[in-house]
Design a protein around this motif. Structure first.
Motif, mmCIF file in Angstrom:
data_model
loop_
_atom_site.group_PDB
_atom_site.id
_atom_site.type_symbol
_atom_site.label_atom_id
_atom_site.label_comp_id
_atom_site.label_asym_id
_atom_site.label_seq_id
_atom_site.Cartn_x
_atom_site.Cartn_y
_atom_site.Cartn_z
ATOM 1 N N LEU A 25 0.831 -1.202 0.000
ATOM 2 C CA LEU A 25 0.000 0.000 0.000
ATOM 3 C C LEU A 25 0.871 1.260 0.000
ATOM 4 O O LEU A 25 0.578 2.237 -0.695
ATOM 5 N N LYS A 26 1.958 1.215 0.763
ATOM 6 C CA LYS A 26 2.865 2.370 0.792
ATOM 7 C C LYS A 26 3.448 2.611 -0.607
ATOM 8 O O LYS A 26 3.520 3.746 -1.083
ATOM 9 N N LYS A 27 3.849 1.523 -1.260
ATOM 10 C CA LYS A 27 4.406 1.651 -2.618
ATOM 11 C C LYS A 27 3.352 2.207 -3.580
ATOM 12 O O LYS A 27 3.644 3.042 -4.434
ATOM 13 N N LEU A 28 2.129 1.731 -3.413
ATOM 14 C CA LEU A 28 1.029 2.177 -4.280
ATOM 15 C C LEU A 28 0.745 3.666 -4.064
ATOM 16 O O LEU A 28 0.570 4.430 -5.017
ATOM 17 N N SER A 29 0.719 4.072 -2.805
ATOM 18 C CA SER A 29 0.446 5.468 -2.464
ATOM 19 C C SER A 29 1.566 6.372 -2.984
ATOM 20 O O SER A 29 1.319 7.460 -3.517
ATOM 21 N N HIS A 30 2.791 5.904 -2.844
ATOM 22 C CA HIS A 30 3.938 6.678 -3.319
ATOM 23 C C HIS A 30 3.910 6.792 -4.845
ATOM 24 O O HIS A 30 4.172 7.856 -5.416
ATOM 25 N N TRP A 31 3.566 5.695 -5.500
ATOM 26 C CA TRP A 31 3.482 5.701 -6.967
ATOM 27 C C TRP A 31 2.448 6.728 -7.429
ATOM 28 O O TRP A 31 2.692 7.512 -8.346
ATOM 29 N N ALA A 32 1.290 6.727 -6.775
ATOM 30 C CA ALA A 32 0.221 7.666 -7.159
ATOM 31 C C ALA A 32 0.657 9.109 -6.908
ATOM 32 O O ALA A 32 0.359 10.010 -7.699
ATOM 33 N N TYR A 33 1.376 9.319 -5.808
ATOM 34 C CA TYR A 33 1.869 10.669 -5.481
ATOM 35 C C TYR A 33 2.793 11.176 -6.586
ATOM 36 O O TYR A 33 2.775 12.352 -6.947
ATOM 37 N N GLU A 34 3.575 10.273 -7.139
ATOM 38 C CA GLU A 34 4.510 10.650 -8.208
ATOM 39 C C GLU A 34 3.819 10.789 -9.569
ATOM 40 O O GLU A 34 4.123 11.684 -10.342
ATOM 41 N N HIS A 35 2.897 9.878 -9.868
ATOM 42 C CA HIS A 35 2.391 9.766 -11.245
ATOM 43 C C HIS A 35 0.948 10.224 -11.455
ATOM 44 O O HIS A 35 0.531 10.426 -12.586
ATOM 45 N N PHE A 36 0.183 10.343 -10.362
ATOM 46 C CA PHE A 36 -1.213 10.784 -10.503
ATOM 47 C C PHE A 36 -1.409 12.193 -9.937
ATOM 48 O O PHE A 36 -2.498 12.542 -9.490
ATOM 49 N N ARG A 37 -0.357 12.992 -9.968
ATOM 50 C CA ARG A 37 -0.454 14.326 -9.353
ATOM 51 C C ARG A 37 -1.644 15.151 -9.824
ATOM 52 O O ARG A 37 -2.311 15.773 -9.006
ATOM 53 N N PRO A 38 -1.929 15.194 -11.130
ATOM 54 C CA PRO A 38 -3.062 16.031 -11.563
ATOM 55 C C PRO A 38 -4.396 15.563 -10.976
ATOM 56 O O PRO A 38 -5.350 16.328 -10.903
ATOM 57 N N MET A 39 -4.458 14.297 -10.569
ATOM 58 C CA MET A 39 -5.715 13.753 -10.037
ATOM 59 C C MET A 39 -5.844 13.984 -8.526
ATOM 60 O O MET A 39 -6.901 13.751 -7.948
ATOM 61 N N ILE A 40 -4.754 14.397 -7.889
ATOM 62 C CA ILE A 40 -4.799 14.605 -6.434
ATOM 63 C C ILE A 40 -5.219 16.050 -6.155
ATOM 64 O O ILE A 40 -4.531 16.986 -6.573
ATOM 65 N N PRO A 41 -6.348 16.252 -5.471
ATOM 66 C CA PRO A 41 -6.785 17.628 -5.185
ATOM 67 C C PRO A 41 -5.715 18.376 -4.387
ATOM 68 O O PRO A 41 -5.051 17.792 -3.530
ATOM 69 N N GLU A 42 -5.577 19.655 -4.694
ATOM 70 C CA GLU A 42 -4.541 20.466 -4.041
ATOM 71 C C GLU A 42 -4.637 20.431 -2.518
ATOM 72 O O GLU A 42 -3.633 20.396 -1.811
ATOM 73 N N SER A 43 -5.873 20.425 -2.028
ATOM 74 C CA SER A 43 -6.082 20.453 -0.569
ATOM 75 C C SER A 43 -5.532 19.198 0.111
ATOM 76 O O SER A 43 -5.314 19.171 1.321
ATOM 77 N N ILE A 44 -5.298 18.154 -0.680
ATOM 78 C CA ILE A 44 -4.900 16.852 -0.126
ATOM 79 C C ILE A 44 -3.400 16.609 -0.268
ATOM 80 O O ILE A 44 -2.819 15.759 0.392
ATOM 81 N N PHE A 45 -2.782 17.397 -1.132
ATOM 82 C CA PHE A 45 -1.399 17.131 -1.513
ATOM 83 C C PHE A 45 -0.441 16.978 -0.332
ATOM 84 O O PHE A 45 0.319 16.015 -0.237
ATOM 85 N N ASN A 46 -0.501 17.947 0.585
ATOM 86 C CA ASN A 46 0.442 17.930 1.719
ATOM 87 C C ASN A 46 0.194 16.770 2.666
ATOM 88 O O ASN A 46 1.134 16.148 3.164
ATOM 89 N N ILE A 47 -1.097 16.486 2.918
ATOM 90 C CA ILE A 47 -1.367 15.392 3.871
ATOM 91 C C ILE A 47 -1.052 14.027 3.248
ATOM 92 O O ILE A 47 -0.750 13.071 3.954
ATOM 93 N N TRP A 48 -1.104 13.954 1.926
ATOM 94 C CA TRP A 48 -0.723 12.706 1.233
ATOM 95 C C TRP A 48 0.754 12.422 1.531
ATOM 96 O O TRP A 48 1.133 11.327 1.928
ATOM 97 N N LYS A 49 1.570 13.467 1.349
ATOM 98 C CA LYS A 49 3.021 13.353 1.580
ATOM 99 C C LYS A 49 3.314 13.080 3.055
ATOM 100 O O LYS A 49 4.179 12.275 3.397
ATOM 101 N N LYS A 50 2.565 13.744 3.924
ATOM 102 C CA LYS A 50 2.742 13.583 5.375
ATOM 103 C C LYS A 50 2.532 12.117 5.785
ATOM 104 O O LYS A 50 3.257 11.575 6.616
#
Length: 308
Positions: free
Chosen positions: A238-263
């Motif tokens: 799951l960590k690998k999946l979340s990290h992959w999405a953070y790198e490759h699905f950036r346009p799909m991640i709402p701005e309000s969520i970006f920082n907490i995703w990384k956190k």
């Protein structure tokens, strides 16, 4: 007779990947639901819904569905004239299947040959999914038919690949420290534009390669370990999946969520992933310690959907 309720759905795993033949795991979510009802159409909501159904009936009347899945469009249109509307609290643009529930409700009420979801064979599931895909294409262009299928079946479904899917039992939830939860991004997302971005990305060989070799591998491993309730490999993948999405699905991640995703990735306290196509709506969270995650996500509206 009371009108049957059709629940929302949540794609736990497989968003976007299913387009490219990954596995998917989709579950009903009973917090949100909808049902077809009659009224005098006094409220604005009811009036609007009735008008939408009117337009949708015109679309359905020209669909060429196979005999096994034919709809009684005349009855549908007649009921619309008599005040039919879809009473639903499923939020639109949140990735939980608002149009899917409507399609399922219409099929259940107006299909000429009545089906019993519990007795549908694996083969018929496939046909039904294709029919639902045609019916739902009215709402956002191309549809896999998965959302209405889940809403109609009201059972968890495992998508094995592009061709095959089956009913599946997910492990019983229990009151442990861990949780799967939804986070409200505070904005609605539109499926069409997000899918467009995905297909644009798919034109580059590098993205296609990493999607197939990494995303799909982590995604399928998550499903496998979750169904076995094998939580250590589950969170590892799951960590690998979340990290992959953070790198490759950036346009799909709402701005309000970006920082907490990384956190979440940095602290390992929780991991986030898209719920549906992204761009807004809900985000899915997974944690071994919900109390800790909840404190770290203070200020965001959250809903727990599963405990372990």
């Amino acid at each position: 007779m009371t009108n049957p309720l059709f629940y929302a759905k949540i794609i736990l795993f497989g968003e976007y990947g299913m387009i490219e033949d990954s596995q998917g795991l989709v579950v009903p979510y009973s917090f949100y639901k909808g049902a077809l009802k009659f009224s005098d159409l006094d409220s604005e909501f009811e009036k609007k819904s009735n008008q939408h159904l009117h337009k949708y009936a015109d679309f359905l009347s020209v669909l060429d569905l196979s005999d096994d899945f034919k709809l009684d469009i005349e009855s549908f249109k007649n009921d619309i004239r008599n005040g039919l509307f879809f009473d639903s609290n499923i939020p639109q643009g949140y990735g939980v299947g608002s149009s899917g529930a409507l399609v399922a409700a219409i099929f259940e009420k107006y299909s000429v040959n009545k089906l019993n979801p519990e007795n549908i064979s694996k083969d018929n599931l496939k046909h039904l999914k294709a029919v639902f895909g045609e019916m739902e294409s009215y709402f956002h262009g191309k549809s896999s038919g998965m959302d209405p299928l889940i809403c109609y079946m009201n059972l968890p479904i495992l998508i094995e690949n592009r061709e095959n899917l089956d009913k599946v039992a997910i492990p019983e939830g229990e009151e442990g420290k861990g949780a799967i939860f939804l986070i409200d991004s505070g904005i609605t997302g539109e499926t069409g534009p997000m899918i467009q971005i995905f297909f644009e990305k798919m034109k580059t060989e590098g993205f296609r390669k990493t999607l197939k070799e990494e995303f799909i591998r982590y995604n399928n491993a998550c499903i496998d370990s979750f169904l076995k309730k094998d939580m250590n490999p589950f969170f590892r993948n799951l960590k690998k999946l979340s990290h992959w999405a953070y790198e490759h699905f950036r346009p799909m991640i709402p701005e309000s969520i970006f920082n907490i995703w990384k956190k979440g990735l940095d602290s390992n306290a929780y991991y986030l992933k898209l719920c549906g196509s992204g761009g807004g709506g809900y985000i899915l969270g997974f944690t071994k310690d919900y109390e800790k995650a909840e404190k770290m996500l203070d200020g965001f509206h959250k809903e727990v959907i599963y405990r372990f």
